[in-house]
Design a protein around this motif. Structure first.
Motif, mmCIF file in Angstrom:
data_model
loop_
_atom_site.group_PDB
_atom_site.id
_atom_site.type_symbol
_atom_site.label_atom_id
_atom_site.label_comp_id
_atom_site.label_asym_id
_atom_site.label_seq_id
_atom_site.Cartn_x
_atom_site.Cartn_y
_atom_site.Cartn_z
ATOM 1 N N SER A 17 42.917 42.035 39.567
ATOM 2 C CA SER A 17 42.778 40.806 38.787
ATOM 3 C C SER A 17 42.843 41.018 37.281
ATOM 4 O O SER A 17 43.098 40.078 36.546
ATOM 5 C CB SER A 17 41.476 40.092 39.148
ATOM 6 N N SER A 18 42.593 42.235 36.816
ATOM 7 C CA SER A 18 42.752 42.491 35.380
ATOM 8 C C SER A 18 43.284 43.908 35.196
ATOM 9 O O SER A 18 43.033 44.798 36.003
ATOM 10 C CB SER A 18 41.434 42.300 34.624
ATOM 11 N N TYR B 245 39.231 44.397 40.530
ATOM 12 C CA TYR B 245 39.796 43.811 41.740
ATOM 13 C C TYR B 245 39.000 42.557 42.067
ATOM 14 O O TYR B 245 37.877 42.377 41.603
ATOM 15 C CB TYR B 245 39.707 44.785 42.918
ATOM 16 N N GLU B 246 39.587 41.702 42.875
ATOM 17 C CA GLU B 246 38.911 40.494 43.319
ATOM 18 C C GLU B 246 39.056 40.382 44.827
ATOM 19 O O GLU B 246 40.150 40.556 45.361
ATOM 20 C CB GLU B 246 39.517 39.264 42.629
ATOM 21 N N ARG C 258 34.723 39.340 41.672
ATOM 22 C CA ARG C 258 35.402 40.473 41.041
ATOM 23 C C ARG C 258 34.500 41.689 41.032
ATOM 24 O O ARG C 258 33.275 41.567 40.983
ATOM 25 C CB ARG C 258 35.793 40.129 39.610
#
Length: 176
Positions: A98-99, A109-110, A139
């Motif tokens: 996620s980022s 991560y999500e 997350r």
């Protein structure tokens, strides 16, 4: 010896705080009076379609803990004695990055978790709980240490289970 002006000022502050909270619309929730009569519920173990072993049991336990914690419903073991019988499954868990950092390495991560739950009422009517309330994500940070990454993911999944259990309880106590 009690200093009388200090007692008066403390009691005045408490009175002002109470009136301010009441004026803002805050009130205590009384589940038993809001939902009518006290209802009983039997929670069947959720089927685990996720790739994480034991996650169905973890979500089931979170639902049971939430019901016990809030006290709006009473848990019974035998579904024949229950006003509501909750059953269903944990959908496959999805994980995505996620980022990212400037080199396009994942920093977070999500995890996305979904449930499919149905409630069978004492009269035999079966109703599905709204899917919109049975999805949640969380997350967690990545790590080069595999054990730290695993632990972060487990914590994220535990938080999601708690959030989903809270939503399930809210839906049941409001009569969905």
């Amino acid at each position: 010896m009690v200093y009388l002006p200090a007692v008066r000022s403390v009691s005045t502050l408490l009175l002002i705080a109470t009136l301010a909270l009441a004026g803002c619309g805050y009130e205590l929730i009384r589940y038993r009076s809001a939902g009518g009569e006290l209802r009983t519920v039997a929670v069947r173990p959720l089927r685990n379609d996720a790739m994480d072993p034991g996650y169905g049991r973890e979500v089931t336990d979170a639902i049971l803990r939430e019901i016990l914690r809030r006290g709006a419903l009473r848990i019974v073991r035998d579904p024949a004695d229950a006003d509501l019988v909750l059953s269903g499954r944990v959908k496959p868990i999805q994980t995505r990055a996620s980022s990212f950092d400037s080199i396009v390495l994942a920093l977070e991560y999500e995890v996305f978790v979904g449930l499919e739950l149905t409630v069978v009422q004492r009269d035999g009517e079966e109703r599905a709980l709204p899917a919109s309330t049975l999805r949640a994500s969380e997350r967690y940070t990545t790590s080069a240490d595999v054990e730290a990454l695993r632990k972060n993911r487990e914590e994220a999944l535990r938080r999601v289970a708690t959030l989903l259990a809270s939503r399930v309880h809210d839906t049941l106590s409001e009569g969905f």
